[in-house]
Design an enzyme around this catalytic site. Sequence first.
Site, mmCIF file in Angstrom:
data_model
loop_
_atom_site.group_PDB
_atom_site.id
_atom_site.type_symbol
_atom_site.label_atom_id
_atom_site.label_comp_id
_atom_site.label_asym_id
_atom_site.label_seq_id
_atom_site.Cartn_x
_atom_site.Cartn_y
_atom_site.Cartn_z
ATOM 1 N N THR A 122 -1.324 -5.716 -0.972
ATOM 2 C CA THR A 122 0.100 -6.112 -0.089
ATOM 3 C C THR A 122 -0.960 -7.612 0.605
ATOM 4 O OG1 THR A 122 0.314 -3.925 1.194
ATOM 5 C CG2 THR A 122 0.167 -6.082 2.383
ATOM 6 N N PHE A 152 4.292 1.401 -1.599
ATOM 7 C CA PHE A 152 5.183 1.952 0.169
ATOM 8 C C PHE A 152 5.234 3.523 -0.250
ATOM 9 C CE2 PHE A 152 8.302 -1.352 -0.368
ATOM 10 C CZ PHE A 152 8.340 -1.968 1.043
ATOM 11 N N LEU A 153 3.096 3.557 -0.119
ATOM 12 C CA LEU A 153 2.922 4.464 -0.317
ATOM 13 C C LEU A 153 2.094 5.703 0.790
ATOM 14 C CD1 LEU A 153 1.449 4.313 -3.516
ATOM 15 C CD2 LEU A 153 3.819 5.043 -2.940
ATOM 16 N N ARG A 154 2.762 6.706 1.044
ATOM 17 C CA ARG A 154 2.016 7.434 2.705
ATOM 18 C C ARG A 154 0.840 7.918 1.932
ATOM 19 N NH1 ARG A 154 5.941 11.249 4.323
ATOM 20 N NH2 ARG A 154 6.734 11.299 2.180
ATOM 21 N N HIS A 254 6.660 9.078 17.757
ATOM 22 C CA HIS A 254 5.878 10.742 18.265
ATOM 23 C C HIS A 254 4.776 10.360 18.561
ATOM 24 C CE1 HIS A 254 7.721 13.457 15.394
ATOM 25 N NE2 HIS A 254 7.380 13.079 14.366
ATOM 26 N N CYS A 263 -3.998 1.318 6.245
ATOM 27 C CA CYS A 263 -3.287 -0.511 6.810
ATOM 28 C C CYS A 263 -2.399 -0.862 8.259
ATOM 29 C CB CYS A 263 -1.739 0.417 5.711
ATOM 30 S SG CYS A 263 -2.324 0.624 4.024
#
Length: 274
Positions: A122, A152-154, A254, A263
């Site tokens: 990034t 775009f990884l979690r 939430h 991040c």
Amino acid sequence: MKIAMIGSGYVGLVSGACFADFGHVVACVDKDPDKIAALEAGRIPIFEPGLDTLVADNVRQGRLTFSTNLPQAVAGADAVFIAVGTPSRRGDGFADLSYVHAAAREIGQALTGYAVVVTKSTVPVGTGDEVERIIREVRPEAEVAVVSNPEFLREGAAIADFKRPDRIVIGAEGAREAEVMREIYRPLYLNQAPILVTGRRTAELTKYAANAFLATKITFINEIADLCEQVGANVQEVARGIGLDNRIGAKFLHAGPGYGGSCFPKDILALVKT
């Protein structure tokens, strides 16, 4: 295709293992000899469900290797991914690009033929321009194209996110490098994953814009939670009521302690400093 992944941290290791699972030959490179020794011994330095099995399977098939030797990995590679860290600098909050620039310099010195150099880290808008300038400074005759391909990884769902992405963003300035990237992601294209090809700077900004928008949703619902406490309303039901609107969506609504992790805070600060 032959791929060199510079940086074997979270993004580099997950991406390298997944690319190998697509059938590419991948060499993951890192300067830390202890990390490389651990990976060669089958010890995964991060926790990510399924990653140990994915790595072991592709190492056994001969598609995935680990090394501290960057020149050897880069020589003859079709694509070289930069997946090193970009932490916030102490004092001013700007993204520290020293690792990216150092990698670009070493890659430029090691290139042996046409290659696509891909920033997976990034990075602020315009970093791809600087990466290209550095490479051409150390190797003026290099036949190279620099591409942005943000991740775009979690954490905890990274393999699924990589193999079943909402979209693949490719920032390329020319048709040749765009075609190389399409070939790298061909298995996902065949599965009809959306591939968005844009300019390099647009791709760089897309990553920051996505994280900023998600952080905005988290911050917004927390503000609504405070208001709910004041007026006696139920924030969960409010979130459901607005989340059922397709224009808004239910994810990241939430109420809780706010956004955090490795991040979002860093990327929001970097965007503000852009």
